[in-house]
Design an enzyme around this catalytic site. Sequence first.
Site, mmCIF file in Angstrom:
data_model
loop_
_atom_site.group_PDB
_atom_site.id
_atom_site.type_symbol
_atom_site.label_atom_id
_atom_site.label_comp_id
_atom_site.label_asym_id
_atom_site.label_seq_id
_atom_site.Cartn_x
_atom_site.Cartn_y
_atom_site.Cartn_z
ATOM 1 N N CYS A 207 0.403 -4.201 6.751
ATOM 2 C CA CYS A 207 -0.869 -4.885 7.018
ATOM 3 C C CYS A 207 -2.038 -3.918 6.871
ATOM 4 C CB CYS A 207 -0.855 -5.484 8.422
ATOM 5 S SG CYS A 207 0.279 -6.882 8.581
ATOM 6 N N CYS A 354 -4.747 7.042 -2.845
ATOM 7 C CA CYS A 354 -4.789 5.676 -2.319
ATOM 8 C C CYS A 354 -5.322 5.752 -0.887
ATOM 9 C CB CYS A 354 -3.409 5.017 -2.392
ATOM 10 S SG CYS A 354 -2.137 5.877 -1.421
#
Length: 396
Positions: A207, A354
């Site tokens: 999430c 990232c």
Amino acid sequence: MSANLDVSLPPLVEPAAELTREEVARYSRHLIIPDLGLDGQKRLKNAKVLVIGAGGLGSPTLLYLAAAGAGTIGIVEFDVVDESNLQRQIIHGQADIGRPKAQSARDSIAEINPLVKVNLHEFRLEPDNAVELFRQYDLILDGTDNFATRYLVNDAAVLAGKPYVWGSIYRFEGQVSVFWEDAPDGLGLNYRDLYPEPPPPGMVPSCAEGGVLGILCSSIASVMGTEAIKLITGIGEPLLGRLMVYDALDMTYRTIRIRKDPATPKITELIDYDVFCGVVSEDATEAAQGSTITPLELRELLDAGKPLALIDVREPVEWDINHIEGAELIPKPSFESGDALAKLPVDRTPVLYCKTGVRSAEVLAIVKQAGFSDAMHLQGGIVAWAKQLEPDMVMY
């Protein structure tokens, strides 16, 4: 599993001797439901429920179980409240930022129902403590968001002989089921009958990486809490042998039958679940060895004018929130399809990043296999970069 589709189970918990005058007043709306009644409320009073995590799913589940009168609630949680939690973790408030989540959750529960006993287990669930902990409770609820913990919870529940309610959320979708290897009448099955093996590393974002609609948590958590109450009191048909799948965008609920898989190995011991699930693939681990650069090292190379191509492999929505100056956005899926390789400059060293370093390690393996042997990736991702070098950077 039995061909009978109607699964009803005996109550999991014996009733308490009595309810006090205060309890009768508090739970009166339960007591006048014929199926639940005084007997069901007494069982809830006697119940010991362990909730793994006081996060997105744990928050509403804990609040409603406390309000319902679950007598003893255990909370396994070692994290602290972060501002990004408040969009969905409704058991915590603004004043709780920086506080241990377990303590914040306990205080919220006391505000809702001071009659509930709360046990805090402020440690990471591990193979060496899980089974013993589970044996102290009647029922486990697992709303964690990583596969290593899910398999640990499953295997420990099997060894402790306990049923557990499992929930999962991602973006706009959620899943719930009940697993209980020792269920009566041959109805037993466990999480490995549904998911024998974890998905390949990097395949399913967390999430934190993929996002979740905050209100989805309450939809899935309310089903988890409902299943817990049904199991404790012995009413209705629990989701044992069924997977409920919820899509918030379509507003659809559907259930899929799960049957005991004869090929599922018998669980006899706990294992190293981080190794079993693998945070990153073997290819990514191998690619990252000797090709991982720290934020400070990257800053020094950039300041020295080294010919680097700084590549952000996150999604465009993440890029819109923040990015490192001078970087170019080429999302991870375009590397997986092969389209991105032609965009990489051959006269500069590619440095990939990232959010936390997981996706960039996976892309690094692809890039190296394509012949960019000098490529590197940023250790800890943009989160580490911001912490160490740009503390004022907006973070998500």
